[in-house]
Design a protein around this motif. Sequence first.
Motif, PDB file in Angstrom:
ATOM      1  N   ALA A 191       0.820  -1.212   0.000  1.00 24.76           N
ATOM      2  CA  ALA A 191       0.000   0.000   0.000  1.00 24.76           C
ATOM      3  C   ALA A 191       0.856   1.266   0.000  1.00 24.76           C
ATOM      4  O   ALA A 191       0.520   2.256  -0.655  1.00 24.76           O
ATOM      5  N   THR A 192       1.976   1.223   0.726  1.00 23.01           N
ATOM      6  CA  THR A 192       2.816   2.426   0.836  1.00 23.01           C
ATOM      7  C   THR A 192       3.782   2.579  -0.344  1.00 23.01           C
ATOM      8  O   THR A 192       4.170   3.688  -0.691  1.00 23.01           O
ATOM      9  N   HIS A 193       4.177   1.451  -0.940  1.00 21.39           N
ATOM     10  CA  HIS A 193       5.118   1.468  -2.064  1.00 21.39           C
ATOM     11  C   HIS A 193       4.619   0.546  -3.188  1.00 21.39           C
ATOM     12  O   HIS A 193       5.281  -0.439  -3.535  1.00 21.39           O
ATOM     13  N   PRO A 194       3.435   0.857  -3.768  1.00 23.46           N
ATOM     14  CA  PRO A 194       2.866  -0.054  -4.774  1.00 23.46           C
ATOM     15  C   PRO A 194       3.756  -0.258  -5.995  1.00 23.46           C
ATOM     16  O   PRO A 194       3.784  -1.355  -6.570  1.00 23.46           O
ATOM     17  N   GLN A 195       4.494   0.786  -6.384  1.00 20.25           N
ATOM     18  CA  GLN A 195       5.360   0.648  -7.550  1.00 20.25           C
ATOM     19  C   GLN A 195       6.510  -0.322  -7.258  1.00 20.25           C
ATOM     20  O   GLN A 195       6.868  -1.154  -8.103  1.00 20.25           O
ATOM     21  N   LEU A 196       7.063  -0.226  -6.063  1.00 17.48           N
ATOM     22  CA  LEU A 196       8.124  -1.136  -5.657  1.00 17.48           C
ATOM     23  C   LEU A 196       7.601  -2.570  -5.581  1.00 17.48           C
ATOM     24  O   LEU A 196       8.250  -3.515  -6.050  1.00 17.48           O
ATOM     25  N   PHE A 197       6.420  -2.723  -4.999  1.00 17.70           N
ATOM     26  CA  PHE A 197       5.797  -4.045  -4.898  1.00 17.70           C
ATOM     27  C   PHE A 197       5.593  -4.639  -6.289  1.00 17.70           C
ATOM     28  O   PHE A 197       5.906  -5.812  -6.530  1.00 17.70           O
ATOM     29  N   THR A 198       5.077  -3.825  -7.205  1.00 18.25           N
ATOM     30  CA  THR A 198       4.836  -4.300  -8.567  1.00 18.25           C
ATOM     31  C   THR A 198       6.132  -4.724  -9.241  1.00 18.25           C
ATOM     32  O   THR A 198       6.161  -5.706  -9.992  1.00 18.25           O
ATOM     33  N   GLY A 199       7.208  -4.002  -8.954  1.00 14.43           N
ATOM     34  CA  GLY A 199       8.502  -4.346  -9.551  1.00 14.43           C
ATOM     35  C   GLY A 199       8.962  -5.737  -9.123  1.00 14.43           C
ATOM     36  O   GLY A 199       9.407  -6.535  -9.963  1.00 14.43           O
ATOM     37  N   TYR A 200       8.859  -6.040  -7.831  1.00 15.30           N
ATOM     38  CA  TYR A 200       9.256  -7.354  -7.347  1.00 15.30           C
ATOM     39  C   TYR A 200       8.311  -8.436  -7.855  1.00 15.30           C
ATOM     40  O   TYR A 200       8.752  -9.552  -8.176  1.00 15.30           O
ATOM     41  N   LEU A 201       7.023  -8.123  -7.921  1.00 14.99           N
ATOM     42  CA  LEU A 201       6.059  -9.099  -8.441  1.00 14.99           C
ATOM     43  C   LEU A 201       6.333  -9.405  -9.906  1.00 14.99           C
ATOM     44  O   LEU A 201       6.304 -10.562 -10.325  1.00 14.99           O
ATOM     45  N   THR A 202       6.607  -8.372 -10.689  1.00 18.65           N
ATOM     46  CA  THR A 202       6.899  -8.561 -12.108  1.00 18.65           C
ATOM     47  C   THR A 202       8.140  -9.434 -12.294  1.00 18.65           C
ATOM     48  O   THR A 202       8.182 -10.316 -13.145  1.00 18.65           O
ATOM     49  N   LYS A 203       9.147  -9.198 -11.456  1.00 14.71           N
ATOM     50  CA  LYS A 203      10.359 -10.010 -11.513  1.00 14.71           C
ATOM     51  C   LYS A 203      10.036 -11.483 -11.209  1.00 14.71           C
ATOM     52  O   LYS A 203      10.562 -12.385 -11.872  1.00 14.71           O
ATOM     53  N   HIS A 204       9.165 -11.692 -10.245  1.00 16.82           N
ATOM     54  CA  HIS A 204       8.723 -13.049  -9.907  1.00 16.82           C
ATOM     55  C   HIS A 204       8.011 -13.712 -11.091  1.00 16.82           C
ATOM     56  O   HIS A 204       8.278 -14.862 -11.428  1.00 16.82           O
ATOM     57  N   LEU A 205       7.108 -12.955 -11.711  1.00 15.71           N
ATOM     58  CA  LEU A 205       6.290 -13.526 -12.789  1.00 15.71           C
ATOM     59  C   LEU A 205       7.112 -13.857 -14.029  1.00 15.71           C
ATOM     60  O   LEU A 205       6.717 -14.735 -14.822  1.00 15.71           O
ATOM     61  N   THR A 206       8.220 -13.174 -14.211  1.00 18.76           N
ATOM     62  CA  THR A 206       9.051 -13.424 -15.384  1.00 18.76           C
ATOM     63  C   THR A 206      10.246 -14.335 -15.086  1.00 18.76           C
ATOM     64  O   THR A 206      11.003 -14.669 -15.986  1.00 18.76           O
ATOM     65  N   ARG A 207      10.387 -14.712 -13.809  1.00 22.94           N
ATOM     66  CA  ARG A 207      11.531 -15.535 -13.426  1.00 22.94           C
ATOM     67  C   ARG A 207      11.418 -16.933 -14.045  1.00 22.94           C
ATOM     68  O   ARG A 207      10.390 -17.552 -13.991  1.00 22.94           O
TER      69      ARG A 207
END
Length: 207
Positions: A191-207
């Motif tokens: 909630a406080t850093h949604p862009q940062l969260f999305t970055g790590y999630l995207t890295k997970h999804l493409t790993r």
Amino acid sequence: MNDAQKVVFLHGLGETRDVWNPVIKQLPQTECIALEVLRTKPPPPCWSLKDVCAQIAESLTEPVHLVGLSLGAVIALNIALTHPGKVSSLFVSAPQAKPPKMLMNLQKTLMRVLPTKWVCPPQLSKPELLSVLDSLKDLDLTSQLPALSMPVTVVCGSKDKANLPAAHKISSIIPTAHLEVIQGAGHQWHATHPQLFTGYLTKHLTR
């Protein structure tokens, strides 16, 4: 993403599914669904982890990437254990496999003394919220976690001292797990850093 194209988001205690909107907005090419996890249909006398997980699993018509924070992470882990065919991967933030008694008691004490508007999402009363904590008091997924075989990313904010030990332990006993400690982030960094969260999630999804 190679197999499933759908990401399902599971929120934490005291939140609603709307908390994921800022994250989902940054994933325009991905099919995203955020679910309410604090209500079951029909509503039983008490909230039940087993019932919620069964209902969510039943609603999944194809394997999905499950994303969960805190309570949502517990639900995601449980669904992966009970319905592994429905889960392509897990991205779990601040998960617990065996919630510490001291932490649970502290949460219940705070829930009881703080005003309802501070601790309860709009759709939940304080007794219902306390029943959620009661449902988790004897939870212990530790012995089952080594059976998970899908890709798993465990994340936790470096400032989330209450959940960091569990994040380290869970990532160490799931054979396919990868741990990311997010420097400077707290418990609700989605909630406080949604862009940062999305970055790590995207890295997970493409790993």
